[in-house]
Design an enzyme around this catalytic site. Structure first.
Site, PDB file in Angstrom:
ATOM      1  N   ARG A  28       0.825  -1.223   0.000  1.00 40.92           N
ATOM      2  CA  ARG A  28       0.000   0.000   0.000  1.00 40.92           C
ATOM      3  C   ARG A  28       0.851   1.261   0.000  1.00 40.92           C
ATOM      4  NH1 ARG A  28      -5.332  -1.175   1.521  1.00 40.92           N
ATOM      5  NH2 ARG A  28      -5.707  -2.782   0.017  1.00 40.92           N
ATOM      6  N   ARG A  41      -7.294  11.428  -5.950  1.00 39.07           N
ATOM      7  CA  ARG A  41      -8.456  10.584  -5.671  1.00 39.07           C
ATOM      8  C   ARG A  41      -9.756  11.386  -5.617  1.00 39.07           C
ATOM      9  NH1 ARG A  41     -12.251   7.339  -4.763  1.00 39.07           N
ATOM     10  NH2 ARG A  41     -12.165   5.623  -3.301  1.00 39.07           N
ATOM     11  N   ASP A  77      -6.177  -2.880  -8.033  1.00 34.99           N
ATOM     12  CA  ASP A  77      -6.692  -3.583  -6.856  1.00 34.99           C
ATOM     13  C   ASP A  77      -6.838  -5.053  -7.215  1.00 34.99           C
ATOM     14  OD1 ASP A  77      -7.827  -2.972  -4.036  1.00 34.99           O
ATOM     15  OD2 ASP A  77      -9.214  -4.430  -4.892  1.00 34.99           O
ATOM     16  N   TYR A 152     -14.230 -12.346  -1.004  1.00 30.16           N
ATOM     17  CA  TYR A 152     -15.043 -11.153  -1.318  1.00 30.16           C
ATOM     18  C   TYR A 152     -16.238 -11.523  -2.193  1.00 30.16           C
ATOM     19  CZ  TYR A 152     -11.439  -8.107   0.590  1.00 30.16           C
ATOM     20  OH  TYR A 152     -10.568  -7.485   1.432  1.00 30.16           O
TER      21      TYR A 152
END
Ligand code: CP3
Length: 345
Positions: A28, A41, A77, A152
């Site tokens: 990260r 962002r 991601d 997920y």
């Protein structure tokens, strides 16, 4: 490599070759702890940052310019390749991936498409190409591992105990096998595409696999991981495998044809080597929460980790998991410099 000043210490460490200093990068390392990231962002959703190769490249380069780390990791991601195969996923800030059509049955698994990287995620290859031309350090490509992706996809979002995922594994073994097969294919195809575009190493994130015991790991997960790393071995690019709270699985992970194992902070490097018998190169493992403590404590722990890490060739300094948004950029700058100075030879 045409660039004379290219720093390949990270690649040498992956291959257990001697290095000028212990290479460092941070999971990260591009993210919300950086004011520059937060600013970019504001203008885009997470996936939009992915879709525009120039934005993706800019964000990937931020920690290289700011922290002087020895490797870059592609800004994307683990969910990026799932969207085009029919997973309706969004990344919610402070929460993570949220999926509106979770997997519940064999029919749901059969509906998932096959990834064709050139038509589905062309922006990934383009970003990799731009980056490998500009970067003074190696670029790490990455993918989520089948269990972590499945967690997920089945839970519909982040989970504490993965009971839906495990229930599917225990009660619908055929559905599970099919899901692992499809996700195994996806990981191989996606990583090979990143390598073909120029990625110089790849990391497979199995963040949540530590939820399984050894026997279930061996039965339900080891075969697909073995297939993935056996395929990647053919490419000549170093591979890294990382899980959190998965130290009870290190003996099994060490049997995989993988070059580097990533450690979280719950184990020492010495324990991984001596007690768990890990023979691969190692990456890790400062607790990211310690970065919020005073510098003296960070330095003392880093020293301890480095003293163990540099006992053998094949060691990369990193955190035990991703940087928290609350971390200061200055702390990471100081830490990188400390690791480089302390291990220079
Ligand atoms: O710099 C890098 O490390 C490269 C980019 C990267 C991201 N996600 C960007 C990101 C990488 C390698 C990942 C992998 C990833 N994503 C994993 C495996 C590694 C790990 O941390 O365990 C997992 C489990 C995910 C799923 C995911 N995506 C989570 C848990 C989150 C965080 C939620 C939050 O907001 O705290 C995301 C979102 C995400 N992925 C962000 C970033 C920079 C934050 C997005 C934002 O809100 O701006």
């Amino acid at each position: 490599m045409t660039n004379k000043t290219f720093n390949d210490n990270f690649l040498r460490a992956c291959r257990k070759e001697p290095t000028d200093h212990t290479p460092v990068w941070y999971m990260r390392q591009a993210g919300r702890y950086q004011p520059e990231y937060r600013k970019i962002r504001e203008k885009y959703t997470f996936f939009e940052m992915n879709y525009f190769p120039e934005v993706c490249a800019e964000v990937t380069m931020l920690p290289i310019q700011q922290l002087d780390v020895d490797a870059a990791i592609l800004f994307a991601d683990i969910m990026t390749p799932l969207k085009p195969i029919g997973v309706d996923v969004e990344i919610k800030s402070g929460i993570g991936p949220v999926i509106s059509n979770p997997i519940q049955s064999l029919a749901d698994v059969e509906r998932l498409g096959e990834l064709d990287p050139l038509s589905h995620v062309p922006y990934i290859g383009e970003a990799v190409k731009i980056l490998t031309e500009r970067l003074p350090v190696p670029l790490i490509g990455f993918a989520g591992a089948p269990f972590t992706l499945a967690s997920y996809m089945v839970e519909g979002g982040p989970s504490k105990n993965y009971y839906k995922t495990k229930a599917l594994m225990y009660t619908q073994p055929q559905t599970w096998t099919k899901l692992m097969e499809k996700l195994g294919d996806l990981v191989i195809t996606y990583l090979k595409a990143q390598i073909a575009a120029g990625a110089q190493a790849v990391q497979v994130f199995d963040t949540w696999v530590g939820a399984l015991n050894r026997e279930d790991y061996q039965t339900f997960i080891f075969p697909v991981m073995n297939r993935i790393f056996t395929e990647l071995k053919k490419t000549d690019v170093p591979t890294i495998y990382f899980g959190v709270g998965a130290n009870h699985l290190l003996k099994d992970m060490n049997q995989l044809p993988v070059d580097v194992l990533g450690l979280d902070w719950r184990i020492t490097i010495q324990e991984a080597r001596e007690r768990e018998g890990v023979t691969t190169a190692l990456q890790g493992n400062l607790d990211p929460a310690l970065l919020l403590a005073p510098w003296d404590q960070i330095e003392a722990k880093t020293r301890e980790i480095l003293d163990q890490g540099i006992q053998q060739p094949g060691y990369i300094f990193n955190l035990g998991h991703g940087i928290f948004p609350q971390c200061d950029v200055e702390t990471l700058q100081k830490l990188t410099k400390f690791v480089h100075d302390y291990t220079s030879r």
